[in-house]
Design a protein around this motif. Structure first.
Motif, PDB file in Angstrom:
ATOM      1  N   ASP A 136      30.608  35.499  44.920  1.00 34.94           N
ATOM      2  CA  ASP A 136      29.249  35.983  44.720  1.00 34.94           C
ATOM      3  C   ASP A 136      29.028  36.505  43.302  1.00 34.94           C
ATOM      4  OD1 ASP A 136      30.823  38.216  44.941  1.00 34.94           O
ATOM      5  OD2 ASP A 136      29.773  39.080  46.672  1.00 34.94           O
ATOM      6  N   TRP A 137      30.119  36.676  42.545  1.00 32.23           N
ATOM      7  CA  TRP A 137      30.005  37.098  41.146  1.00 32.23           C
ATOM      8  C   TRP A 137      29.542  35.958  40.245  1.00 32.23           C
ATOM      9  CZ3 TRP A 137      33.327  33.809  38.816  1.00 32.23           C
ATOM     10  CH2 TRP A 137      34.460  33.387  39.537  1.00 32.23           C
ATOM     11  N   TYR A 138      29.580  34.721  40.748  1.00 27.11           N
ATOM     12  CA  TYR A 138      29.173  33.561  39.955  1.00 27.11           C
ATOM     13  C   TYR A 138      27.718  33.230  40.252  1.00 27.11           C
ATOM     14  CZ  TYR A 138      28.702  28.637  38.613  1.00 27.11           C
ATOM     15  OH  TYR A 138      28.261  27.445  38.085  1.00 27.11           O
ATOM     16  N   GLY A 139      26.876  33.237  39.243  1.00 23.55           N
ATOM     17  CA  GLY A 139      25.449  33.022  39.452  1.00 23.55           C
ATOM     18  C   GLY A 139      24.954  31.641  39.073  1.00 23.55           C
ATOM     19  N   GLY A 140      25.861  30.744  38.687  1.00 26.02           N
ATOM     20  CA  GLY A 140      25.446  29.406  38.260  1.00 26.02           C
ATOM     21  C   GLY A 140      25.360  28.419  39.393  1.00 26.02           C
ATOM     22  N   PRO A 141      25.116  27.151  39.084  1.00 28.27           N
ATOM     23  CA  PRO A 141      24.951  26.115  40.108  1.00 28.27           C
ATOM     24  C   PRO A 141      26.279  25.605  40.636  1.00 28.27           C
ATOM     25  CG  PRO A 141      24.735  25.137  37.943  1.00 28.27           C
ATOM     26  CD  PRO A 141      24.908  26.619  37.723  1.00 28.27           C
ATOM     27  N   ALA A 142      26.231  25.016  41.836  1.00 28.09           N
ATOM     28  CA  ALA A 142      27.375  24.245  42.322  1.00 28.09           C
ATOM     29  C   ALA A 142      27.485  22.977  41.479  1.00 28.09           C
ATOM     30  CB  ALA A 142      27.196  23.905  43.796  1.00 28.09           C
ATOM     31  N   LEU A 143      28.627  22.312  41.553  1.00 30.98           N
ATOM     32  CA  LEU A 143      28.871  21.158  40.696  1.00 30.98           C
ATOM     33  C   LEU A 143      27.824  20.064  40.916  1.00 30.98           C
ATOM     34  CD1 LEU A 143      30.589  19.606  38.670  1.00 30.98           C
ATOM     35  CD2 LEU A 143      32.060  18.879  40.569  1.00 30.98           C
ATOM     36  N   LEU A 144      27.591  19.674  42.180  1.00 27.28           N
ATOM     37  CA  LEU A 144      26.631  18.599  42.433  1.00 27.28           C
ATOM     38  C   LEU A 144      25.232  19.005  41.992  1.00 27.28           C
ATOM     39  CD1 LEU A 144      26.073  15.780  43.491  1.00 27.28           C
ATOM     40  CD2 LEU A 144      25.671  16.779  45.755  1.00 27.28           C
ATOM     41  N   GLU A 145      24.872  20.252  42.195  1.00 27.89           N
ATOM     42  CA  GLU A 145      23.565  20.731  41.757  1.00 27.89           C
ATOM     43  C   GLU A 145      23.414  20.558  40.248  1.00 27.89           C
ATOM     44  OE1 GLU A 145      20.994  24.935  41.723  1.00 27.89           O
ATOM     45  OE2 GLU A 145      22.919  24.807  42.790  1.00 27.89           O
ATOM     46  N   PHE A 146      24.475  20.864  39.510  1.00 28.30           N
ATOM     47  CA  PHE A 146      24.417  20.699  38.062  1.00 28.30           C
ATOM     48  C   PHE A 146      24.309  19.226  37.693  1.00 28.30           C
ATOM     49  CE2 PHE A 146      26.361  20.159  33.870  1.00 28.30           C
ATOM     50  CZ  PHE A 146      25.610  21.066  33.135  1.00 28.30           C
ATOM     51  N   LEU A 147      25.090  18.373  38.373  1.00 26.53           N
ATOM     52  CA  LEU A 147      25.051  16.943  38.077  1.00 26.53           C
ATOM     53  C   LEU A 147      23.677  16.346  38.366  1.00 26.53           C
ATOM     54  CD1 LEU A 147      28.501  15.756  39.531  1.00 26.53           C
ATOM     55  CD2 LEU A 147      27.926  16.300  37.158  1.00 26.53           C
ATOM     56  N   GLU A 148      23.004  16.868  39.375  1.00 23.66           N
ATOM     57  CA  GLU A 148      21.688  16.347  39.723  1.00 23.66           C
ATOM     58  C   GLU A 148      20.606  16.756  38.731  1.00 23.66           C
ATOM     59  OE1 GLU A 148      21.474  15.809  44.534  1.00 23.66           O
ATOM     60  OE2 GLU A 148      21.255  17.847  43.737  1.00 23.66           O
ATOM     61  N   ASN A 149      20.827  17.823  38.007  1.00 21.46           N
ATOM     62  CA  ASN A 149      19.758  18.375  37.175  1.00 21.46           C
ATOM     63  C   ASN A 149      20.026  18.330  35.674  1.00 21.46           C
ATOM     64  OD1 ASN A 149      17.665  19.656  39.139  1.00 21.46           O
ATOM     65  ND2 ASN A 149      19.646  20.302  39.961  1.00 21.46           N
ATOM     66  N   VAL A 150      21.260  18.008  35.262  1.00 17.24           N
ATOM     67  CA  VAL A 150      21.543  17.972  33.833  1.00 17.24           C
ATOM     68  C   VAL A 150      20.698  16.870  33.194  1.00 17.24           C
ATOM     69  CG1 VAL A 150      23.489  16.360  34.069  1.00 17.24           C
ATOM     70  CG2 VAL A 150      23.388  17.925  32.117  1.00 17.24           C
ATOM     71  N   PRO A 151      20.115  17.143  32.034  1.00 16.93           N
ATOM     72  CA  PRO A 151      19.282  16.108  31.395  1.00 16.93           C
ATOM     73  C   PRO A 151      20.108  14.881  31.035  1.00 16.93           C
ATOM     74  CG  PRO A 151      18.905  18.262  30.397  1.00 16.93           C
ATOM     75  CD  PRO A 151      20.098  18.407  31.282  1.00 16.93           C
ATOM     76  N   VAL A 152      19.603  13.716  31.436  1.00 17.07           N
ATOM     77  CA  VAL A 152      20.249  12.463  31.064  1.00 17.07           C
ATOM     78  C   VAL A 152      19.884  12.165  29.626  1.00 17.07           C
ATOM     79  CG1 VAL A 152      20.318   9.983  31.533  1.00 17.07           C
ATOM     80  CG2 VAL A 152      20.292  11.604  33.420  1.00 17.07           C
ATOM     81  N   GLY A 153      20.817  11.537  28.897  1.00 18.32           N
ATOM     82  CA  GLY A 153      20.671  11.345  27.452  1.00 18.32           C
ATOM     83  C   GLY A 153      19.383  10.678  27.018  1.00 18.32           C
ATOM     84  N   THR A 154      19.181  10.700  25.730  1.00 18.34           N
ATOM     85  CA  THR A 154      17.971  10.144  25.135  1.00 18.34           C
ATOM     86  C   THR A 154      17.797   8.686  25.530  1.00 18.34           C
ATOM     87  OG1 THR A 154      18.262  11.608  23.244  1.00 18.34           O
ATOM     88  CG2 THR A 154      16.770   9.747  22.963  1.00 18.34           C
TER      89      THR A 154
END
Length: 419
Positions: A199-217
């Motif tokens: 609960d000390w970690y406030g960031g996203p789960a791995l899949l959540e990050f993969l789903e939302n990271v901006p895809v390159g130019t």
């Protein structure tokens, strides 16, 4: 150019032996419901046969185990899956130090790299190597997945120590901003769902990050680069065919042909046999020009003010791929997009991480898996972009002229080029 379909993220995984990479990938596929029923049943059966109470998800990615046991070289395994938000192409690269060249292959087109670290061991030499490769290949996004947090009591202090140590190395390597995520692949913590154990970690789960990271130019937004692959002749009519690797071409555009420097105007563009007014990367097209120019395979057609650098001296960062060494004075073939020219290795430096002991004093050679820098002199000018600006027109391969074997993968560093 916009698309109405969901986008695709290409990413690569890298980790030392026994860091739990196979389990992490298996957990990602299993918990995102990307595993077919028969595959899961086969894993459950194999796990029971091994005396395990729960499915060993590492078996989902260990299809090459027999080949490993026979000592056969492991190649990159590509896996495809999708969620409602995004499609994914995963390049699963081997973790052994002797397969650095395989990671280069897998990460060369990746927009994100997951570097796995065992929470019990922290940053090790192979972690530093993987970071160096990611920096060398200009991978836009890096995730530091600190795995096996369950084996260190999910302690925040352990995670913070590893993140700080990696951040220092990332800064030295020139990596972009790194996103650290604490996970337990075995228990499923922070892989697909956020973990209640941290609960000390406030960031996203791995899949959540993969789903939302901006895809390159979008490559269509870059300067227009069109390497000619074929010249199609119909009487006096000539069409220049190939793949538009970046940017866009429009009927009426003024273009330049490299390396000759001739200019002309586009009078027609065909895409799959249909006349169009504009074409976008990465479409395959056939282009007609207003003038009868001497254009052949290997030439590059460009449009706009941002032109490539024309040079016969190439400076680049490289990864040596072949078992035979590369030495100063070697004569090679350099393949850049559709153009292949003769070249000689003027100088080289094996100053990067390698899979062997430090070279002996005075040695000037790159051995298999070495990362280094080279200076090449080509017999003919090449139209180059910096690899940081274009991973297509800034990359090349060195080839053995005797047997056609691929020797070295190179990434152009134009800042050091003096044409």
């Amino acid at each position: 150019m916009s698309s109405t379909t969901i986008d695709t993220l290409r990413f690569a995984t890298a980790g030392s032996v026994d860091d739990g990479k196979s389990t992490l990938v298996g957990r990602l596929l299993h918990d995102s419901k990307s595993v077919l029923t028969d595959q899961l049943e086969a894993v459950e059966t194999a796990s029971r046969n091994r005396g395990k109470d729960a499915p060993d998800l590492a078996l989902l990615t260990d299809g090459l185990r027999a080949e490993r046991e026979q000592g056969i070289t492991i190649d990159v395994a590509y896996r495809y899956f999708a969620t409602p938000r995004r499609r994914f192409i995963l390049a699963d690269t081997p973790g052994h130090v002797q397969y650095t060249r395989n990671m280069v292959t897998g990460a060369s087109t990746a927009e994100l790299a997951i570097i796995l670290v065992d929470a019990r061991n922290g940053i090790v030499e192979q972690t530093r190597r993987h970071a160096a490769v990611a920096a060398l290949l200009r991978v836009p996004h890096v995730v530091l997945a600190v795995n096996k947090m369950d084996l260190v009591g999910y302690r925040e202090a352990v995670f913070d120590t590893i993140v700080d140590a990696f951040a220092e190395h990332a800064a030295e390597s020139g990596l972009p901003r790194v996103t650290p995520i604490p996970v337990s692949a075995l228990a499923g913590d922070n892989v697909v769902e956020r973990s209640a154990h941290m609960d000390w970690y406030g960031g996203p789960a791995l899949l959540e990050f993969l789903e939302n990271v901006p895809v390159g130019t979008d490559p269509a937004d870059a300067p227009a680069r069109f390497p000619v692959q074929y010249v199609i002749r119909h009487g006096d009519d000539r069409r220049y065919a190939g793949q538009l690797v970046s940017g866009s071409l429009r009927v009426g555009d003024r273009v330049t042909v490299h390396p000759s420097g001739q200019t002309s105007e586009i009078t027609g563009i065909d895409v799959l046999g249909t006349e169009v007014e504009v074409a976008y990367a990465p479409q395959s097209v056939a282009v007609r020009l207003a003038d009868q120019r001497d254009v052949s395979r290997g030439d590059m057609i460009t449009a706009g003010l941002e032109v490539p650098t024309l040079t016969q001296e190439v400076r680049a960062s490289v990864c040596h791929l072949a078992d035979r060494p590369l030495r100063a004075g070697d004569r090679v073939l350099l393949k850049h997009t559709t153009r292949t020219v003769k070249a000689i290795v003027k100088d080289l430096d094996s100053g990067g991480p390698s899979a062997r002991a430090k070279p002996s004093a005075g040695e000037s050679a790159l051995m298999v898996n070495d990362l280094g820098r080279v200076v090449l002199r080509t017999a003919e000018p090449l139209a180059l972009d910096d690899y940081g600006a274009s991973r297509r027109t800034g990359a090349f391969l060195l080839i053995d002229p005797a047997d056609g074997a691929t020797l070295t993968a190179g990434m152009v560093t134009l800042g050091d080029v003096n044409p």
